[in-house]
Design a protein around this motif. Structure first.
Motif, PDB file in Angstrom:
ATOM      1  N   LYS A  99       0.792  -1.235   0.000  1.00  0.00           N
ATOM      2  CA  LYS A  99       0.000   0.000   0.000  1.00  0.00           C
ATOM      3  C   LYS A  99       0.821   1.281   0.000  1.00  0.00           C
ATOM      4  N   THR A 100       2.123   1.163   0.058  1.00  0.00           N
ATOM      5  CA  THR A 100       2.952   2.362   0.059  1.00  0.00           C
ATOM      6  C   THR A 100       3.565   2.585  -1.325  1.00  0.00           C
ATOM      7  N   TYR A 101       3.883   3.843  -1.619  1.00  0.00           N
ATOM      8  CA  TYR A 101       4.538   4.135  -2.888  1.00  0.00           C
ATOM      9  C   TYR A 101       5.260   5.468  -2.794  1.00  0.00           C
ATOM     10  N   TYR A 102       6.111   5.708  -3.777  1.00  0.00           N
ATOM     11  CA  TYR A 102       6.835   6.962  -3.863  1.00  0.00           C
ATOM     12  C   TYR A 102       6.147   7.864  -4.887  1.00  0.00           C
ATOM     13  N   ALA A 103       6.086   9.153  -4.595  1.00  0.00           N
ATOM     14  CA  ALA A 103       5.551  10.118  -5.559  1.00  0.00           C
ATOM     15  C   ALA A 103       6.333  11.416  -5.468  1.00  0.00           C
ATOM     16  N   SER A 104       6.458  12.086  -6.615  1.00  0.00           N
ATOM     17  CA  SER A 104       7.077  13.406  -6.671  1.00  0.00           C
ATOM     18  C   SER A 104       6.017  14.491  -6.479  1.00  0.00           C
TER      19      SER A 104
ATOM     20  N   GLN B 186       7.703  -0.860 -10.916  1.00  0.00           N
ATOM     21  CA  GLN B 186       6.240  -0.881 -10.946  1.00  0.00           C
ATOM     22  C   GLN B 186       5.689   0.522 -10.722  1.00  0.00           C
ATOM     23  N   GLU B 187       4.681   0.860 -11.523  1.00  0.00           N
ATOM     24  CA  GLU B 187       3.967   2.112 -11.373  1.00  0.00           C
ATOM     25  C   GLU B 187       2.707   1.865 -10.538  1.00  0.00           C
ATOM     26  N   VAL B 188       2.145   2.897  -9.976  1.00  0.00           N
ATOM     27  CA  VAL B 188       0.874   2.784  -9.251  1.00  0.00           C
ATOM     28  C   VAL B 188      -0.238   2.849 -10.295  1.00  0.00           C
ATOM     29  N   ILE B 189      -0.688   1.682 -10.769  1.00  0.00           N
ATOM     30  CA  ILE B 189      -1.595   1.668 -11.921  1.00  0.00           C
ATOM     31  C   ILE B 189      -2.947   2.290 -11.600  1.00  0.00           C
ATOM     32  N   GLN B 190      -3.326   2.316 -10.330  1.00  0.00           N
ATOM     33  CA  GLN B 190      -4.596   2.950  -9.959  1.00  0.00           C
ATOM     34  C   GLN B 190      -4.616   4.439 -10.294  1.00  0.00           C
ATOM     35  N   LEU B 191      -3.439   5.035 -10.495  1.00  0.00           N
ATOM     36  CA  LEU B 191      -3.339   6.458 -10.811  1.00  0.00           C
ATOM     37  C   LEU B 191      -3.073   6.691 -12.297  1.00  0.00           C
TER      38      LEU B 191
ATOM     39  N   GLY C 155       3.736   0.867 -16.145  1.00  0.00           N
ATOM     40  CA  GLY C 155       2.534   0.103 -15.854  1.00  0.00           C
ATOM     41  C   GLY C 155       2.680  -0.790 -14.641  1.00  0.00           C
ATOM     42  N   HIS C 156       1.995  -1.921 -14.677  1.00  0.00           N
ATOM     43  CA  HIS C 156       1.981  -2.821 -13.519  1.00  0.00           C
ATOM     44  C   HIS C 156       3.369  -3.348 -13.195  1.00  0.00           C
ATOM     45  N   LYS C 157       4.146  -3.698 -14.222  1.00  0.00           N
ATOM     46  CA  LYS C 157       5.477  -4.244 -13.954  1.00  0.00           C
ATOM     47  C   LYS C 157       6.317  -4.166 -15.220  1.00  0.00           C
TER      48      LYS C 157
ATOM     49  N   HIS D 119       5.523   2.299  -7.391  1.00  0.00           N
ATOM     50  CA  HIS D 119       5.243   1.370  -6.295  1.00  0.00           C
ATOM     51  C   HIS D 119       6.499   0.668  -5.793  1.00  0.00           C
ATOM     52  N   THR D 120       7.267   0.061  -6.700  1.00  0.00           N
ATOM     53  CA  THR D 120       8.408  -0.764  -6.310  1.00  0.00           C
ATOM     54  C   THR D 120       9.517  -0.635  -7.335  1.00  0.00           C
TER      55      THR D 120
END
Length: 485
Positions: free
Chosen positions: A379-384, A409-414, A445-447, A474-475
């Motif tokens: 549930k955690t991720y990095y964002a600028s 991995q990107e946060v695909i929900q966004l 995307g997802h991965k 995400h990762t």
């Protein structure tokens, strides 16, 4: 003194504002088309199975039957769907799609709407129901149960009474049978082969049946059904997604799949709809079982290459198994699929960046810290910050490590955000070199997985070079590929 207090007040105000900015930034705003909950779950499953088994299995050298084969030839001697789902469990594959009816028209369940089905075969004395047995096996082993109901039907075309309207009704009735009688359906697969005459109007009716009866069911669409699809064809049957591979396309522009294979393979960065690619491939050269292909089962190395170019290219891998005439998945097929799972787990189970110190240029706030990229939490991720569509994130290891693989991995929900990125490495922290295989990468995307010759580094730098919105990642990890069996 009053002036001094004023200055201190102003200074403290700036500190408070800056602290608030650091600790209480809102989440980034979504960008472009977004995935629905069905698509998010589908992405997280990563690998899905196909099971091609039917009357074609009992013909010689047939993968695309003409609908004329007699039902009397369908007679598996030892069919065991628990053996099929056991294969999936050992391979860590969470869902499987059974071909309930291929283009030949033979139905693997006793449909009330045709005689061309198992009820007129000698198997189980005409009392068998493969879809039911498969559904029960999936429930017993906690496997998602998907169904392929071929929209094109050569057997029905043989009837002198055939019309498009009669077939639309026939297919609607069979779709209703399958979506009503066998429990939750993970995915419905609408193949495009031979389906040229099927119209958007027909698919509209069938789509409404799916959504009414199985609202959580993923729809694989092709041709005139793309406007209803959750996922799309990848444009080949080799399991290879493009580079880039965007989850978005413009479905209204895709009618002839042969003319649009490149678009399907790569997606469209500014596509109007979120319809990601599903990469189908068979573990054997053919989709249905042929004994002469026993020597041609894909090796673990071949499957690993496909995984890295499907799941590792923002897609989902759809791996076909072809049960033999006994009704069992051949042993070597199961062994190699399990070998792929071990390769995945052994490689990505050890992120060599774990424990590194991490710094970025444009951290959004404490909640979105760069350390989130290596914390192994879902549930955690990095964002600028919103104003920064580019960024540089440096991972400083305690000592040099050797690696030959990376994953982002990107946060695909966004939504799709980053549109260009690369990765640098440094042995001494002073001189930086680019990993050549990361030159001009676009989608995440997802991965996204990249493999290369082994490198040694003490520092690694993730460079976000362009985007449609601030990065939301995400990762990130670097890995040493496991030894192939």
């Amino acid at each position: 003194m009053k002036s001094l207090f004023s200055c201190l007040f102003i200074l403290l105000s700036f500190i408070c504002i800056d602290t608030f900015t650091l600790f209480a930034q809102p989440a980034p705003e979504p960008c472009g088309p977004l995935p629905n909950e069905r698509q998010i779950k589908w992405y997280n499953d990563e690998i899905i199975a196909f099971f091609h088994f039917g009357i074609n299995t009992f013909e010689n050298n047939v993968n695309e039957g003409d609908g004329r084969a007699g039902t009397f030839i369908f007679n598996p001697t030892a069919l065991d769907c628990r053996q099929w789902t056991g294969t999936l469990k050992s391979a860590g594959i969470p869902a499987g799609i059974l071909v309930a009816k291929h283009a030949d028209g033979f139905c693997n369940w006793p449909s009330a709407y045709t005689d061309y089905c198992v009820k007129n075969s000698p198997w189980r004395n005409g009392k068998g129901n493969l879809v039911k047995e498969y559904a029960e096996a999936c429930r017993a082993d906690s496997i998602g149960m998907g169904l392929y109901l071929g929209p094109h039907d050569r057997h029905e075309h043989l009837s002198p009474l055939y019309t498009k309207q009669r077939y639309e009704d026939y297919y609607a009735n069979q779709l209703t049978e399958l979506l009503t009688d066998y429990g939750p359906v993970y995915e419905i697969w609408w193949d495009g082969a031979g389906a040229d005459e099927l119209t958007i109007s027909m698919y509209t009716r069938w789509y409404n049946i799916v959504r009414r009866l199985q609202p959580e069911c993923v729809i694989f669409g092709t041709r005139n059904s793309y406007c209803f699809a959750d996922v799309r064809w990848v444009g080949n049957e080799s399991g290879i997604a493009g580079n880039p591979c965007w989850s978005t396309i413009n479905p209204e522009s895709i009618r002839d799949e042969n003319d649009n294979r490149i678009t399907l393979n790569h997606g469209e960065v500014n596509g109007s709809a979120y319809i990601p690619a599903e990469s189908d491939v068979s573990i054997r050269p053919s989709w249905f079982y042929h004994s002469y292909e026993d020597k041609d089962v894909k090796t673990v190395k071949q499957l690993w290459d496909i995984y890295c170019n499907s799941v590792g290219h923002n897609s989902v891998m759809l791996l076909n198994f072809a049960p033999d005439r006994r009704g069992l998945v051949p042993a070597q097929d199961s062994i190699n699929a399990a070998g792929l799972r071990k390769m995945i787990d052994d490689t990505f189970g050890n992120n060599l960046l774990t424990g590194a110190s991490v710094k970025s240029l444009h951290q959004r706030g404490k909640q979105y810290a760069p350390k989130n990229l290596i914390d192994n939490l879902s549930k955690t991720y990095y964002a600028s910050k919103d104003s920064n569509m580019t960024d540089s994130i440096v991972f400083d290891l305690k000592s040099p490590v050797t690696f030959d693989c990376l994953m982002l991995q990107e946060v695909i929900q966004l939504g799709h955000r980053t549109t260009r990125w690369s990765v640098d490495y440094s042995v001494d922290g002073k001189k930086w070199e680019k990993i050549p295989e990361t030159e001009n990468l676009q989608s995440i995307g997802h991965k996204w997985i990249v493999r290369f010759d082994p490198l040694k580094a003490k520092k690694v730098r993730l460079c976000i070079l362009d985007g449609k919105a601030c990065p939301a990642l995400h990762t990130f990890g670097i890995y040493k590929q496991a030894i192939l069996p």
